[in-house]
Structures are given as C-alpha cells and as structure tokens.
Design a protein around this motif. Structure first.
Motif, PDB file in Angstrom:
ATOM      1  N   GLY A 291      20.887  30.389 -16.258  1.00  0.00           N
ATOM      2  CA  GLY A 291      20.451  30.720 -15.411  1.00  0.00           C
ATOM      3  C   GLY A 291      19.039  31.371 -15.430  1.00  0.00           C
ATOM      4  N   ARG A 292      17.969  30.810 -14.417  1.00  0.00           N
ATOM      5  CA  ARG A 292      16.624  31.271 -14.708  1.00  0.00           C
ATOM      6  C   ARG A 292      15.866  31.691 -13.549  1.00  0.00           C
ATOM      7  N   SER A 293      16.163  31.096 -12.517  1.00  0.00           N
ATOM      8  CA  SER A 293      15.337  31.448 -11.170  1.00  0.00           C
ATOM      9  C   SER A 293      16.262  32.185 -10.313  1.00  0.00           C
ATOM     10  N   ARG A 294      15.513  32.408  -9.091  1.00  0.00           N
ATOM     11  CA  ARG A 294      16.066  33.152  -8.059  1.00  0.00           C
ATOM     12  C   ARG A 294      17.301  32.428  -7.441  1.00  0.00           C
ATOM     13  N   LEU A 295      17.378  31.234  -7.457  1.00  0.00           N
ATOM     14  CA  LEU A 295      18.625  30.327  -7.080  1.00  0.00           C
ATOM     15  C   LEU A 295      19.854  30.753  -7.826  1.00  0.00           C
ATOM     16  N   SER A 296      19.956  31.235  -9.089  1.00  0.00           N
ATOM     17  CA  SER A 296      20.910  31.730  -9.645  1.00  0.00           C
ATOM     18  C   SER A 296      21.571  32.939  -9.240  1.00  0.00           C
ATOM     19  N   CYS A 297      20.610  34.009  -8.856  1.00  0.00           N
ATOM     20  CA  CYS A 297      21.143  35.033  -8.126  1.00  0.00           C
ATOM     21  C   CYS A 297      21.904  35.034  -6.847  1.00  0.00           C
ATOM     22  N   LEU A 298      20.897  34.109  -6.099  1.00  0.00           N
ATOM     23  CA  LEU A 298      21.486  33.759  -4.575  1.00  0.00           C
ATOM     24  C   LEU A 298      22.883  32.906  -4.658  1.00  0.00           C
ATOM     25  N   SER A 299      23.055  32.071  -5.620  1.00  0.00           N
ATOM     26  CA  SER A 299      24.135  31.267  -5.762  1.00  0.00           C
ATOM     27  C   SER A 299      25.260  32.246  -6.143  1.00  0.00           C
ATOM     28  N   ALA A 300      24.990  33.161  -6.889  1.00  0.00           N
ATOM     29  CA  ALA A 300      26.221  34.152  -7.503  1.00  0.00           C
ATOM     30  C   ALA A 300      26.466  34.815  -6.182  1.00  0.00           C
ATOM     31  N   GLY A 301      25.734  35.403  -5.380  1.00  0.00           N
ATOM     32  CA  GLY A 301      26.257  36.187  -4.149  1.00  0.00           C
ATOM     33  C   GLY A 301      26.886  35.381  -3.251  1.00  0.00           C
ATOM     34  N   VAL A 302      26.474  34.236  -2.929  1.00  0.00           N
ATOM     35  CA  VAL A 302      27.206  33.156  -2.184  1.00  0.00           C
ATOM     36  C   VAL A 302      28.563  32.775  -2.633  1.00  0.00           C
ATOM     37  N   PHE A 303      28.757  32.275  -3.916  1.00  0.00           N
ATOM     38  CA  PHE A 303      29.833  32.128  -4.589  1.00  0.00           C
ATOM     39  C   PHE A 303      30.805  33.037  -4.534  1.00  0.00           C
ATOM     40  N   LEU A 304      30.509  34.540  -4.723  1.00  0.00           N
ATOM     41  CA  LEU A 304      31.160  35.526  -4.666  1.00  0.00           C
ATOM     42  C   LEU A 304      31.959  35.656  -3.480  1.00  0.00           C
ATOM     43  N   LEU A 305      31.312  35.646  -2.200  1.00  0.00           N
ATOM     44  CA  LEU A 305      31.690  36.032  -0.932  1.00  0.00           C
ATOM     45  C   LEU A 305      32.685  34.645  -0.591  1.00  0.00           C
ATOM     46  N   VAL A 306      32.442  33.548  -0.864  1.00  0.00           N
ATOM     47  CA  VAL A 306      33.228  32.200  -0.599  1.00  0.00           C
ATOM     48  C   VAL A 306      34.475  32.321  -1.270  1.00  0.00           C
ATOM     49  N   MET A 307      34.471  32.818  -2.493  1.00  0.00           N
ATOM     50  CA  MET A 307      35.803  32.710  -3.421  1.00  0.00           C
ATOM     51  C   MET A 307      36.412  33.989  -2.980  1.00  0.00           C
ATOM     52  N   VAL A 308      36.013  35.063  -2.843  1.00  0.00           N
ATOM     53  CA  VAL A 308      36.546  36.198  -2.348  1.00  0.00           C
ATOM     54  C   VAL A 308      37.292  36.085  -1.130  1.00  0.00           C
ATOM     55  N   VAL A 309      36.748  35.606  -0.104  1.00  0.00           N
ATOM     56  CA  VAL A 309      37.361  35.363   1.526  1.00  0.00           C
ATOM     57  C   VAL A 309      38.303  34.137   1.239  1.00  0.00           C
ATOM     58  N   PHE A 310      37.585  32.971   0.986  1.00  0.00           N
ATOM     59  CA  PHE A 310      38.418  31.780   1.197  1.00  0.00           C
ATOM     60  C   PHE A 310      39.250  31.365  -0.032  1.00  0.00           C
ATOM     61  N   LEU A 311      39.142  31.448  -1.247  1.00  0.00           N
ATOM     62  CA  LEU A 311      39.774  31.213  -2.376  1.00  0.00           C
ATOM     63  C   LEU A 311      40.460  32.238  -3.183  1.00  0.00           C
ATOM     64  N   GLY A 312      40.744  33.375  -2.404  1.00  0.00           N
ATOM     65  CA  GLY A 312      41.426  34.909  -2.917  1.00  0.00           C
ATOM     66  C   GLY A 312      42.613  34.234  -3.871  1.00  0.00           C
ATOM     67  N   ASP A 313      43.538  33.329  -3.234  1.00  0.00           N
ATOM     68  CA  ASP A 313      44.875  33.318  -4.088  1.00  0.00           C
ATOM     69  C   ASP A 313      44.739  32.525  -5.287  1.00  0.00           C
ATOM     70  N   TRP A 314      43.519  31.643  -5.456  1.00  0.00           N
ATOM     71  CA  TRP A 314      43.340  31.174  -6.824  1.00  0.00           C
ATOM     72  C   TRP A 314      42.765  32.236  -7.702  1.00  0.00           C
ATOM     73  N   LEU A 315      41.774  33.068  -7.112  1.00  0.00           N
ATOM     74  CA  LEU A 315      41.141  33.931  -7.995  1.00  0.00           C
ATOM     75  C   LEU A 315      41.856  34.909  -8.412  1.00  0.00           C
ATOM     76  N   LYS A 316      43.017  35.285  -7.941  1.00  0.00           N
ATOM     77  CA  LYS A 316      44.160  36.396  -8.157  1.00  0.00           C
ATOM     78  C   LYS A 316      44.741  35.693  -9.569  1.00  0.00           C
ATOM     79  N   GLN A 317      44.709  34.741  -9.711  1.00  0.00           N
ATOM     80  CA  GLN A 317      45.345  34.121 -11.032  1.00  0.00           C
ATOM     81  C   GLN A 317      44.644  33.990 -12.406  1.00  0.00           C
ATOM     82  N   ILE A 318      43.293  34.451 -12.171  1.00  0.00           N
ATOM     83  CA  ILE A 318      42.275  34.497 -13.457  1.00  0.00           C
ATOM     84  C   ILE A 318      42.928  35.471 -14.306  1.00  0.00           C
ATOM     85  N   PRO A 319      43.262  35.386 -15.586  1.00  0.00           N
ATOM     86  CA  PRO A 319      43.738  36.523 -16.347  1.00  0.00           C
ATOM     87  C   PRO A 319      42.474  37.198 -16.932  1.00  0.00           C
ATOM     88  N   MET A 320      42.470  38.668 -16.834  1.00  0.00           N
ATOM     89  CA  MET A 320      41.755  39.336 -17.407  1.00  0.00           C
ATOM     90  C   MET A 320      41.338  39.203 -18.802  1.00  0.00           C
TER      91      MET A 320
END
Length: 338
Positions: A291-320
C-alpha cells in the motif's frame, strides 16, 4: 489537477486494494480489543476504525498511513466511560477533533522537524516491543495447534514472496490469513478465532449527535479528556507519519495531518465511534503489503465495514494465530535493528 489525483490515489491501484484488504482483516480483532479495554461495545471501536480510515484517506497529510481506534487512546477514555457513559465519550471525541484541527491551523505539526533521530528510533523500538508483547496472551496457555499455526503463518509470510511468479502477485500476509483460515476450517481445529473476541455489528453506522446537555458543566467534564486524547493522538500520528516518510522515502504534510486527524475524530464521534489516531502497526502492514496511496487507507475502511456487516459469519472463523503471525511480522519489521 489530474496528475495530483493520480499521484495521491491511482498510481498503485492493485497494490493498494490488496493492502487495504490485509489491513482491514488485521484491524478487526484490534478494534474489538480496544473497545473492550475502554469498557465499550465492540461496535464502537469498529465504527471508529471505519470512519477514521475513510475520512483520513481524503483529509490526511500522509498517504498510505492507517488511522483507526488505538490502544493508547482507549486507555485514556476508560474513566470517562465508567463515570459518564458512551454519550459523553462521543462528545469528547468530537471536541478532540476540534482541538486537533486548531493545532493544525497553529502549525504545531511543523514542530516534528525538531524531533531528533534518536527519539524517533526509541519510539519505533518501544512500539515494536509493545506490539510483540501484545501477542503473548494469544500464545499463553494454549494447545500446540496454536504454536504450529503461528509458525506456519510466519513461514508463509516470509517464504511466499520467494515463490516464482505467484510470490509477487499477492501480499504474503493476505495469503497467510486465507490459508490458515482454510486449514483451520478443514481440520476443525479447536483454537481461538476472531468470533471469540466479541460480537460483530450487523448494521451500518448512522449519524448520531451525542445526547449530552450543551452547557458549561458538560464542557468541564469532557475537556480534560479531550485535551489528553488530542495530544496523545497527534503525537502518535505525527511520529508514525515520520516513520512512514522514512520507509517510503517521501515527505508528508504534518500540519495537514493534524487537521485530518481532527476531522476524522469528529466524524468518528458523530458516527458512534471512539477517538483514534494513526496506527504504527497497521501502517507498517499496509506498507509491507504494497500500500502506498490514499486508496489503500480508503479501501481498508470500506473493506472493514463491508466484511464486518455483511461477511461476519466468515470473519468469525479466522484463527487468531494467523493474525498473531502478521503482527509478529509487523513487530520484527518495525524494530530498528541497526
């Protein structure tokens, strides 16, 4: 104008999008943990991380640097949350942003050029040690599977880039997280996952004006906390910006960063989130993942929201263990070994 937009946003699209995805995955357990430290619902930290990452992408002075909810800020708000509740914290977060914007207009960010190299090195090494120490609870009193998964994750992170052809296509931390998640699911391993950290929100954040009396008494309650949050947030953000400057061999606008952090905190407070600042660990992950540009920060925020709200069941299975491996990589990469 178009050249500036391309330089700030679109000169590294593939690398920024992939790096943003890695950062978003690594942000989830940290945002939940910081919320718990502050005595808050996990969604408060997650909403803050989304809001700050998106806003700072447009307003910040350091492209490629990640801002979100942080542990240092969480520790400062524990007493306020305990004594007065969430609404007063949201008001304090908004006031924190106002103070940081004022600092930007007073050009306090320019003072960073007087900070010596030795101070920056000490700051970097202390953070690297703290990042590593923060992983130890995940490696204490656990089964051998956790150690095996963590070791496998580190192996993937450091060896994958050497593979011909594919090694350059994907960031190795992302390959680590996806691979270990698949292995954990297929083998049915009984190890700690992201889902064990706390309940993920299932709704989008909404605009929320803090429900507090707008009077002098409220100001006297939140002002001491806001001053502390503003100072710590700016110090950590500007030091992190200096580190990212050195890693990328580029310059950043420190006064613009002060204003950007202020706008991001105001946005976080109005979206139901806690105060935050730049994150050295996540910023290093972003840079190491391409990551180098502002797009990396924007995409991190957008991906975070989309994954948490819509893909929560999958995310919960990621091993710590997979995320621990990524953070150990960050610790090693952050430490100034010379």
């Amino acid at each position: 104008m178009l050249d500036t937009v391309k330089k700030d946003w679109f000169f590294n699209v593939k690398g920024d999008l992939l790096a943003g995805l890695v950062v978003a995955l690594a942000l989830i357990p940290e945002a939940i943990a910081f919320s718990i430290i502050a005595g808050l619902d996990p969604k408060v930290g997650l909403y803050a991380s989304f809001s700050m990452a998106v806003i700072i992408a447009f307003t910040g002075g350091r492209p490629g640097m990640i801002s979100a909810a942080t542990g240092a800020m969480a520790l400062l708000m524990v007493t306020l949350v305990k004594d007065h509740g969430l609404e007063y914290l949201l008001a304090a977060t908004v006031l924190t942003g106002v103070i940081q914007i004022a600092a930007g207009y007073l050009k306090l960010g320019s003072l960073m050029r007087f900070v010596s190299r030795s101070v920056v090195t000490g700051f970097v090494n202390a953070l690297a040690i703290l990042i590593f120490m923060a992983q130890l609870p995940e490696l204490t009193n656990v089964t051998w599977h956790v150690y095996a998964m963590t070791a496998a994750g580190l192996g993937i992170i450091y060896l994958f880039p050497y593979l011909p052809v594919v090694g350059k296509l994907l960031p190795s931390p992302l390959v680590c997280i996806v691979s270990l998640t698949i292995i954990s699911i297929l083998l049915g391993l009984d190890i700690k996952t992201v889902g064990d950290m706390g309940q993920l929100p299932d709704t989008l954040p909404i605009f929320l004006w803090p429900d507090v009396p707008l009077n002098l008494e409220t100001l006297m309650i939140i002002l001491p906390y806001s001053l502390g949050l503003a100072a710590v947030g700016l110090l950590e953000s500007l030091m992190t910006a200096t580190i990212v400057d050195e890693l990328t061999d580029t310059e950043s606008d420190k006064n613009r960063e002060c204003k950007g952090q202020g706008l991001a905190n105001i946005g976080a407070g109005l979206m139901g989130g806690m105060a935050g600042c730049a994150m050295i660990g996540q910023s290093i992950i972003n840079i190491k993942s391409g990551g180098r540009s502002r797009l990396s920060c924007l995409s991190a925020g957008v991906f975070l929201l989309v994954m948490v709200v819509f893909l929560g069941d999958w995310l919960k299975q990621i091993p710590m263990a997979a995320l621990v491996a990524v953070m150990i990589m960050v610790s090693i990469g952050t430490f100034s070994w010379d």
